[in-house]
Design an enzyme around this catalytic site. Structure first.
Site, PDB file in Angstrom:
ATOM      1  N   ASP A 164       0.865  -1.175   0.000  1.00 45.34           N
ATOM      2  CA  ASP A 164       0.000   0.000   0.000  1.00 45.34           C
ATOM      3  C   ASP A 164       0.907   1.233   0.000  1.00 45.34           C
ATOM      4  O   ASP A 164       2.105   1.147   0.305  1.00 45.34           O
ATOM      5  CB  ASP A 164      -0.944  -0.005   1.211  1.00 45.34           C
ATOM      6  CG  ASP A 164      -2.176   0.886   0.974  1.00 45.34           C
ATOM      7  OD1 ASP A 164      -2.126   1.755   0.074  1.00 45.34           O
ATOM      8  OD2 ASP A 164      -3.178   0.720   1.705  1.00 45.34           O
TER       9      ASP A 164
HETATM   10  C1  BGC Z   1      -5.101   3.148  -0.011  1.00 46.67           C
HETATM   11  C2  BGC Z   1      -5.140   2.109  -1.107  1.00 46.67           C
HETATM   12  C3  BGC Z   1      -5.004   2.775  -2.453  1.00 46.67           C
HETATM   13  C4  BGC Z   1      -3.708   3.566  -2.475  1.00 46.67           C
HETATM   14  C5  BGC Z   1      -3.432   4.266  -3.802  1.00 46.67           C
HETATM   15  C6  BGC Z   1      -3.918   4.090  -0.141  1.00 46.67           C
HETATM   16  O1  BGC Z   1      -4.095   5.195   0.672  1.00 46.67           O
HETATM   17  O2  BGC Z   1      -5.083   2.514   1.248  1.00 46.67           O
HETATM   18  O3  BGC Z   1      -6.342   1.387  -1.029  1.00 46.67           O
HETATM   19  O4  BGC Z   1      -5.068   1.837  -3.479  1.00 46.67           O
HETATM   20  O5  BGC Z   1      -3.747   4.560  -1.467  1.00 46.67           O
HETATM   21  O6  BGC Z   1      -4.185   5.409  -3.932  1.00 46.67           O
END
Ligand code: BGC
Length: 756
Positions: free
Chosen positions: A292
């Protein structure tokens, strides 16, 4: 300041700082292309008759070390602090990984998320079709609906120039206040795993890659970057991990996104048990693990323990998988074979999913009318009629006057906030709402329930009151035949609901309207469960969730009976916070750097299982959902065929209109104990004409009838009796039951019978 600053604020260790200082990777050096070797005369890996493994092996062999290293370091698709967006990333997107054009490998262009093609907030959002929330889709209990929605948003992703969709959120709803519950699929591992699995499969049917996320136990947003989720391993295998395992099996998702939080000590993205043992060894996962954004915390530990790609490295303390990884491979701290494995997994997935063979084409058009219809149908299948006393619904087309109150229902329907935010065609229906910045803006889609209600009842006098003054709203309601009150709850990523109560004095509004008009219908647009202190005073409640970009039309179709509601709750609605395993949320929303543990003492007893175990009576049970017709069950029987339990029964539509039912089979062991008295073992959704009876047969997933043993890494069930209850919901409405005697069984970690 960009939102994600908060997300990256994590504990700094001297070691981390030292590595970062020793191996800097400035934006400019990262973008500067080193001299490229010549393009090879032959590219045998582009031969489509070879399988993905062979192709990946061949192309990785042809790569230079620098080319390999480029595959494991991702960029954010938007400006972030001092870093500028990578020039080749699509504007306001989630991420970018450069390709190897010399070898015919395209870049990876990443977009969020599971409701549709999202945009990072900024001046040039892309306007796309949004599905209802993931929770709404799960409430349809129809895997075909989940697949169709996934296929639709995946087609928009491809048409928008993306070949990776960060979809597939399937964190179990352990915490009804979790700000991201709307992105997920509820509290039951079998239901959530099946629905998310089909959604991912739909996305990937577009020859793009989908993730499955967030691996694992990112089950609350408060403190998500630092909290240590503590849980018994076997209990985890039977709950959150089971949901993910089933989703993975059904979808063959190309990538798994490891989560922000720690798991029993280490961070998820450097947990050897989670990534190497469970995911790659026990489940045989052959795709790649991406972190993540801001969830990578090391070079050597992360690489050796199973992380294959650092996403959006600008969010982390350091580009751990840049210069530091190169150095670690040189010293042998990370074996060369491991780097090769990381890259092989990534490019193998690209071959396997069709990303290489079906390049993105610029200028594709999107059929917004057709896609809007998919979104509307999903909303219609997922709306849950919670209460309908005196059959006040459906509303007659001949009704003379209707007061529509509150929830911005004159102009639109609500959606959930954060990285998954899809911006609608036509722009925001309500401007200037707070929070304006991360995880906002608060977005209402321009699909007006008021307009759709007027279209259904052309001869009625339909008036609107914004509901800001409960006394005035009551006066408006008193003059109408029927009052329809809209109540909303906005939640979002990094933003848990602080309580289960509706915000902004909306309880007072509903009570006041109900006091003025006995024919009051409440329509809820919420991210998850809410409490309803006014419930006894209103005859009808419809849970519309976040209903997507055609939500207004879908709501009106259900209110007037053009669509007979068939959604059922994918999660328990508690009567109060006191009934939860953690009446108070752990952590401090104002201090994201706080180190603390969440003790998931309930183990696998999530949702209705916890309520059963404790004897709590919820406001509405898991599985609940009314229809404009009624159903009856008969002929329940269980039989073991080919080592699997099959359950047969008959369903009759006993009412006057056609409708869809969701008969649910719950299993309770009579001679052993599980974590809770019963588990959902199977269900089906079927459509019946008035008076029609159909016999159906469902096969039971064997892992749902077993307990996981962590030592032997097997699912075990001793010989014994199991009671099967066929019912309308987890509270046993309309129940009929039968007892079956099952032989002993041992299954491997993937649920396959083990040779004995
Ligand atoms: C989130 C993810 C997301 C990623 C990219 C993170 O803050 O937890 O679910 O895919 O950002 O935007």
């Amino acid at each position: 300041m960009h939102h994600k600053y908060f997300a990256v604020a994590a504990a700094r260790t001297a070691l981390v700082a030292a590595i970062a200082a020793a191996f800097p990777l400035s934006a400019s050096s990262a973008f500067a292309a080193p001299p490229e070797p010549a393009e090879p005369a032959q590219k045998p890996w582009l031969d489509r008759s070879l399988d993905a493994d062979q192709r990946a092996r061949l192309v990785v062999k042809a790569m230079t070390q620098q080319e390999k290293l480029r595959w494991v370091l991702g960029y954010f698709g938007h400006d972030f602090g001092k870093s500028k967006k990578h020039p080749d990333a699509l504007p306001q997107s989630a991420g970018y990984i450069p390709g190897t054009p010399r070898l015919g490998l395209p870049a990876l262009l990443e977009t969020d998320a599971a409701q549709g093609v999202a945009s990072q907030a900024g001046p040039a959002v892309r306007e796309r079709t949004a599905l209802p929330s993931g929770l709404a889709t799960a409430a349809s209990w129809d895997p075909k609906v989940a697949y169709a929605g996934g296929a639709m948003i995946g087609s928009e992703a491809r048409a928008s120039g993306f070949n990776v969709m960060l979809a597939g959120g399937v964190n179990l709803q352990r915490e009804p206040r979790n700000g991201r519950n709307f992105e997920y699929a509820g509290e039951d591992p079998l239901l959530a795993g099946s629905m998310a699995g089909q959604a991912i499969k739909g996305v990937e049917s577009n020859r793009i890659i989908s993730t499955l996320k967030h691996f694992v136990l990112n089950d609350q947003e408060t403190g998500r970057n630092e909290l240590d989720a503590r849980i018994d391993k076997a209990a985890l295998r039977m709950s959150d991990l089971l949901a993910m395992e089933l989703a993975l099996e059904q979808s063959d998702a190309g990538s798994v996104m490891c989560a922000y939080n720690r798991l029993n000590g280490p961070y998820s993205c450097e947990s050897a048990w989670l990534l190497n043992d469970v995911l790659k060894r026990d489940w045989g996962f052959r795709g790649f693990v991406m972190s993540d954004w801001g969830a990578t915390h090391s070079t050597v530990a992360a690489a050796n323990n199973g992380l294959d790609q650092q996403s959006g490295h600008e969010f982390d303390k350091s580009p751990y998988f840049g210069g530091a990884l190169e150095e670690a491979v040189k010293t042998g701290a990370v074996p060369q074979a491991r780097l090769d494995d990381m890259v092989t997994r990534i490019v193998r997935t690209m071959f396997a999913k069709g990303v290489v063979d079906n390049p993105l084409k610029a200028g594709a058009t999107i059929d917004f009318a057709a896609n809007g219809a998919v979104s509307r149908q999903t909303a219609e299948e997922g709306m849950v009629l919670l209460k309908n006393e005196g059959r006040i619904l459906p509303l007659a087309k001949t009704v003379r006057s209707i007061a529509v109150i509150g929830g911005h229902a004159d102009v639109g329907v609500l959606s959930g906030g954060g990285s998954s935010q899809v911006y609608p065609v036509g722009g925001l229906a309500v401007k200037g709402l707070l929070p304006a910045t991360w995880p906002g803006p608060v977005v209402y889609y321009p699909s007006s329930p008021l307009r759709a209600i007027r279209a259904q009842a052309p001869n009625a006098k339909v008036v609107f009151d914004d509901g800001r003054d409960p006394a005035r709203a009551a006066r408006v309601a008193a003059e109408a035949d029927v009052a329809v009150v809209f109540a909303t709850q906005w939640i979002g990523e990094a933003n848990d609901a602080q309580s289960l109560a509706l915000p902004d004095r909306q309880d007072e509004l509903v009570s006041s309207v109900a006091g003025a008009n006995a024919r009051t219908v409440v329509v809820l647009e919420t991210g998850g469960p809410v409490t309803m202190p006014w419930l006894a005073r209103v005859p009808a409640v419809l849970e519309a969730w976040y209903p997507g970009t055609s939500g207004g039309e879908a709501i009106a179709n259900v209110l007037f009976g053009a669509v007979n509601p068939s959604g059922h709750l994918p999660a328990t609605f508690p009567a109060s916070e006191q009934q939860l395993p953690r009446p108070k949320l752990d952590g401090d929303p104002k201090n994201p750097e706080l180190q603390f543990a969440v003790d998931y003492h309930e183990g696998a007893a999530v949702g209705y299982k916890w309520f059963d175990l404790k004897g709590h009576k919820p406001l509405f049970p898991f599985g609940h959902g009314l229809s404009y017709t009624t159903f009856a069950y008969s002929g329940l029987a269980g039989q073991v065929k080919d080592g699997r339990l099959h359950v047969r029964f008959k369903v009759t539509n006993t009412g006057n209109v056609a409708g869809k039912d969701v008969p649910q089979v719950y299993a309770s062991p009579l001679s052993v104990k599980w974590e809770a008295p019963k588990r959902l073992a199977a269900w089906t959704k079927l459509s019946l004409q008035p008076g029609e009876t159909r016999e159906v047969e469902v096969a039971v997933e064997p892992r749902v009838l077993a307990m996981f043993d962590e030592k032997s890494r097997t699912w075990r069930r001793p010989q014994g009796k199991i009671k099967l209850v066929l019912a309308e919901d987890a509270a046993g409405t309309g129940a009929t039951s039968v007892t079956v005697d099952l032989p002993a069984s041992t299954l491997d970690a993937r649920g396959r019978p083990r040779a004995r």
